[in-house]
Scaffold this motif. Sequence first.
Motif, PDB file in Angstrom:
ATOM      1  N   ASP A   1     -37.859  64.176 -67.293  1.00 50.54           N
ATOM      2  CA  ASP A   1     -38.311  62.841 -67.667  1.00 50.54           C
ATOM      3  C   ASP A   1     -39.832  62.793 -67.689  1.00 50.54           C
ATOM      4  N   ARG A   2     -40.436  63.528 -66.749  1.00 49.19           N
ATOM      5  CA  ARG A   2     -41.892  63.670 -66.710  1.00 49.19           C
ATOM      6  C   ARG A   2     -42.231  65.127 -66.419  1.00 49.19           C
ATOM      7  N   ILE A   3     -43.413  65.523 -66.859  1.00 43.14           N
ATOM      8  CA  ILE A   3     -43.861  66.904 -66.694  1.00 43.14           C
ATOM      9  C   ILE A   3     -45.243  66.885 -66.053  1.00 43.14           C
ATOM     10  N   ALA A   4     -45.406  67.681 -64.991  1.00 43.31           N
ATOM     11  CA  ALA A   4     -46.705  67.829 -64.331  1.00 43.31           C
ATOM     12  C   ALA A   4     -47.129  69.290 -64.432  1.00 43.31           C
ATOM     13  N   ILE A   5     -48.380  69.515 -64.760  1.00 48.85           N
ATOM     14  CA  ILE A   5     -48.898  70.875 -64.897  1.00 48.85           C
ATOM     15  C   ILE A   5     -49.851  71.158 -63.741  1.00 48.85           C
ATOM     16  N   LEU A   6     -49.505  72.176 -62.957  1.00 51.71           N
ATOM     17  CA  LEU A   6     -50.304  72.586 -61.806  1.00 51.71           C
ATOM     18  C   LEU A   6     -51.179  73.762 -62.212  1.00 51.71           C
ATOM     19  N   HIS A   7     -52.491  73.598 -62.059  1.00 49.60           N
ATOM     20  CA  HIS A   7     -53.428  74.636 -62.486  1.00 49.60           C
ATOM     21  C   HIS A   7     -54.627  74.646 -61.542  1.00 49.60           C
ATOM     22  N   GLU A   8     -54.932  75.830 -61.036  1.00 41.82           N
ATOM     23  CA  GLU A   8     -56.076  76.014 -60.129  1.00 41.82           C
ATOM     24  C   GLU A   8     -56.025  75.033 -58.963  1.00 41.82           C
ATOM     25  N   GLY A   9     -54.816  74.854 -58.435  1.00 42.35           N
ATOM     26  CA  GLY A   9     -54.657  74.093 -57.208  1.00 42.35           C
ATOM     27  C   GLY A   9     -54.507  72.603 -57.354  1.00 42.35           C
ATOM     28  N   ARG A  10     -54.524  72.084 -58.585  1.00 38.59           N
ATOM     29  CA  ARG A  10     -54.416  70.641 -58.793  1.00 38.59           C
ATOM     30  C   ARG A  10     -53.454  70.328 -59.941  1.00 38.59           C
ATOM     31  N   ILE A  11     -52.928  69.113 -59.929  1.00 35.12           N
ATOM     32  CA  ILE A  11     -52.171  68.613 -61.068  1.00 35.12           C
ATOM     33  C   ILE A  11     -53.183  68.133 -62.105  1.00 35.12           C
ATOM     34  N   ILE A  12     -53.226  68.821 -63.248  1.00 39.23           N
ATOM     35  CA  ILE A  12     -54.237  68.463 -64.249  1.00 39.23           C
ATOM     36  C   ILE A  12     -53.675  67.530 -65.318  1.00 39.23           C
ATOM     37  N   VAL A  13     -52.344  67.508 -65.476  1.00 40.73           N
ATOM     38  CA  VAL A  13     -51.701  66.617 -66.438  1.00 40.73           C
ATOM     39  C   VAL A  13     -50.372  66.164 -65.848  1.00 40.73           C
ATOM     40  N   ASP A  14     -50.037  64.890 -66.035  1.00 39.99           N
ATOM     41  CA  ASP A  14     -48.768  64.352 -65.535  1.00 39.99           C
ATOM     42  C   ASP A  14     -48.336  63.243 -66.481  1.00 39.99           C
ATOM     43  N   GLY A  15     -47.207  63.440 -67.155  1.00 38.92           N
ATOM     44  CA  GLY A  15     -46.742  62.420 -68.080  1.00 38.92           C
ATOM     45  C   GLY A  15     -45.450  62.816 -68.754  1.00 38.92           C
ATOM     46  N   THR A  16     -44.970  61.955 -69.650  1.00 40.20           N
ATOM     47  CA  THR A  16     -43.787  62.284 -70.431  1.00 40.20           C
ATOM     48  C   THR A  16     -44.159  63.337 -71.473  1.00 40.20           C
ATOM     49  N   LEU A  17     -43.132  63.926 -72.087  1.00 35.94           N
ATOM     50  CA  LEU A  17     -43.390  64.920 -73.124  1.00 35.94           C
ATOM     51  C   LEU A  17     -44.173  64.306 -74.272  1.00 35.94           C
ATOM     52  N   ALA A  18     -43.836  63.080 -74.636  1.00 36.32           N
ATOM     53  CA  ALA A  18     -44.557  62.415 -75.726  1.00 36.32           C
ATOM     54  C   ALA A  18     -46.023  62.192 -75.352  1.00 36.32           C
ATOM     55  N   GLU A  19     -46.265  61.817 -74.108  1.00 37.43           N
ATOM     56  CA  GLU A  19     -47.650  61.600 -73.660  1.00 37.43           C
ATOM     57  C   GLU A  19     -48.439  62.906 -73.653  1.00 37.43           C
TER      58      GLU A  19
END
Length: 252
Positions: free
Chosen positions: A201-219
């Motif tokens: 339902d939502r996707i969060a991308i973890l990179h270099e120790g932090r969540i850099i993006v968090d949202g729906t696929l459309a977002e």
Amino acid sequence: MTAAVAVRGIEKSYGDLHVLTGVDLEVARGSIVALLGSNGAGKTTLVRILSTLLKADAGEASVAGHDVASAPAEVRMSISLTGQFAAVDEILTGRENLVLVARLRRVPDPGGVADAQLARFGLAEAGARRVGTYSGGMRRRLDIAMSLVGDPPVVFLDEPTTGLDPQARREVWAAVRALADGGTTVLLTTQTLDEAEHLADRIAILHEGRIIVDGTLAELRALIPAPTVEHVEKQPTLEEVFLAVVGAKGTP
């Protein structure tokens, strides 16, 4: 409503290696959130902190309304954790694996619970067979069924389709989607982008120790420029060819 999982400023280091450097994340009740990241990004470290297997260096986190640091026993009663490899006993039958877990968790009517889980995950016909005869997808479904004995409200799945073929992977996807449809909250870690697309339902991308993006696929798709439209003949992917030839099962 409070989030099923809430993370604020979580940090974790191993000596000079800073794995998590201030992670913020929320998972709504009854939703599936996919946590994406490359190898070593810290996905498993975060899951281990949330499941009370590891202590954070800084920050705070709660699961099902319980603070991970101050109420670990309550957190463990509220969760299920499924790792990257199926933790099943291959000598026992599928049903015996489930009965064993139900007895360990002191669930009433272990046999009835085992039968219900076998039916829930499409394993009723294989319940009397030794797990050593199961396919990879069947083992993973049994592993998830075992972890859900007692109906925990929050489930952590750490790369649940690692090593599975396309057909088995889709069987697991169907099982995971059914969990969320039944009201269970799922935090899923994966490196497989199409897995996140199919399930989350939502996707969060973890990179270099932090969540850099968090949202729906459309977002997330809206973050990049719109593509140039060209009319081309679409060729089937190898996965589509494979599933067409062998017969797809468990497609979400």
